[in-house]
Write an enzyme that holds these catalytic residues in place. Structure first.
Site, PDB file in Angstrom:
ATOM      1  N   LYS A   1       0.835  -1.206   0.000  1.00 18.94           N
ATOM      2  CA  LYS A   1       0.000   0.000   0.000  1.00 18.94           C
ATOM      3  C   LYS A   1       0.866   1.250   0.000  1.00 18.94           C
ATOM      4  O   LYS A   1       2.037   1.244   0.361  1.00 18.94           O
ATOM      5  CB  LYS A   1      -0.937   0.020   1.208  1.00 18.94           C
ATOM      6  CG  LYS A   1      -0.249  -0.059   2.598  1.00 18.94           C
ATOM      7  CD  LYS A   1       0.288   1.255   3.103  1.00 18.94           C
ATOM      8  CE  LYS A   1       0.959   1.116   4.458  1.00 18.94           C
ATOM      9  NZ  LYS A   1       1.697   2.340   4.876  1.00 18.94           N
TER      10      LYS A   1
ATOM     11  N   ASP B   1      -2.652  -2.185   9.616  1.00 10.03           N
ATOM     12  CA  ASP B   1      -2.723  -2.184   8.159  1.00 10.03           C
ATOM     13  C   ASP B   1      -3.273  -3.479   7.572  1.00 10.03           C
ATOM     14  O   ASP B   1      -3.519  -3.563   6.367  1.00 10.03           O
ATOM     15  CB  ASP B   1      -1.330  -1.931   7.558  1.00 10.03           C
ATOM     16  CG  ASP B   1      -0.822  -0.525   7.835  1.00 10.03           C
ATOM     17  OD1 ASP B   1      -1.652   0.375   8.047  1.00 10.03           O
ATOM     18  OD2 ASP B   1       0.409  -0.338   7.828  1.00 10.03           O
TER      19      ASP B   1
ATOM     20  N   GLY C   1       4.315  -4.699   3.797  1.00 13.80           N
ATOM     21  CA  GLY C   1       4.530  -6.057   3.297  1.00 13.80           C
ATOM     22  C   GLY C   1       4.177  -7.119   4.328  1.00 13.80           C
ATOM     23  O   GLY C   1       3.558  -8.137   3.998  1.00 13.80           O
TER      24      GLY C   1
END
Length: 312
Positions: free
Chosen positions: A19, A146, A111
């Site tokens: 992202k 996230d 990641g």
């Protein structure tokens, strides 16, 4: 005649995106140690590829760039995701998870969160737990701020710790060039430095990101480039001042906007087109301001099961 696939032979392959925070605003540190944030996420076409197979216990292996920097002990987010799902669903089977890294390690592009989201989806399918996507999202929020967005993908507004998501309307494609550094920045160190530099935090005004949201809704890369914002950039530049030169190189190459991605040290440069993104990447390389460069497009979908052959 092909032989039937047994449970022991099964494998599930899942792809989840990294992202970019198109905007990231950070409030003051709370008593529980977390910072409230207001952010606009965009998922980009740098992927973590995760393969889950039956195993005797719970184990993880890793390949891809800087795989040696990814922990394979109990702290690994994908393993934590598998354990959490097994506990929630009452699964007693083991799993072997293989991660192939495509998102920069410790690069501010989530990641590890993508690994966790992919592991949830992969193990859910492998074990036939049949949990609704909403339940997987609740488990994702336990794993990290996230992780729910890596499940969702596309573009979303995040609040709370970043895990409370509202999908955002978006049009068009957005092309990016990323300057990647081999030496990562610790997210904890970046937030600690932010607290020192901005002890009262930043404003989390609900209208602060309206310009970003209007730009992606209109499909206007130029307007988005002008609106990119990251409160953590000041802390990342304090810890890695050389990133300022990387941003300057992108702007000199005509980037519509350039910003430290998340907690850094990856620098994200928004381009006018796919060809322009390649040109900015070449400028990064020629100026020797990055250890590696990649290009990508957004917005893309979240974690999903893919056919086996796609990841070979």
């Amino acid at each position: 005649m092909s032989l039937p696939v047994t449970r022991a032979d099964r494998e599930v392959r899942v792809r989840a995106p990294g992202k970019v925070n198109l905007s990231l605003r950070v409030g003051p540190r709370r008593r529980d140690g977390y910072h409230p944030v207001s952010t606009v996420y965009q998922a980009v076409s740098l992927y973590e590829d995760v393969v889950a197979r039956p195993g005797e216990g719970f184990e993880v292996t890793v390949s891809g760039p800087h795989a040696e920097r990814v922990p394979t002990d109990a702290s690994n987010l994908a393993l934590r995701a598998a354990h959490l799902l097994a506990d929630r669903a009452g699964v007693v089977d083991g799993v072997h998870i293989h991660l192939h890294k495509g998102v920069p390690v410790a690069g501010g592009m989530a990641g590890g969160s993508a690994d966790a989201a992919a592991a949830l989806v992969a193990c859910d399918a492998l074990w036939d737990t049949g949990l609704a996507r909403e339940e997987l999202a609740r488990l994702a929020a336990v794993l990290g701020a996230d992780v729910p967005f890596a499940l969702m993908g596309h573009v979303a507004v995040g609040s709370g710790r970043g895990d409370l998501l509202t999908p955002a309307l978006t049009r068009g494609e957005y092309h990016w060039a990323f300057a990647v550094r081999d030496s990562g920045l610790s997210t904890a160190d970046v937030y600690r430095t932010f607290d020192e530099l901005v002890p009262d935090g930043a404003s989390l005004d609900a209208d602060a990101d309206s310009t970003v949201l209007r730009a992606v809704r209109a499909g206007d890369p130029a307007a988005l480039g002008a609106a990119l914002h990251n409160d953590l950039q000041v802390a990342a530049l304090e810890l890695a001042p050389e990133l300022a030169e990387t941003i300057d190189v992108a702007i000199d190459a005509g980037a519509l906007g350039a910003i430290v991605s998340g907690s850094g040290p990856t620098v994200a440069a928004l381009a006018r087109s796919r060809q322009h993104a390649v040109m900015i990447a070449a400028a990064f390389t020629a100026s020797d301001v990055a250890d590696s460069v990649v290009t990508a497009v957004g917005a893309v979908g979240g974690a999903r099961v893919v056919p086996s052959g796609l990841l070979d």
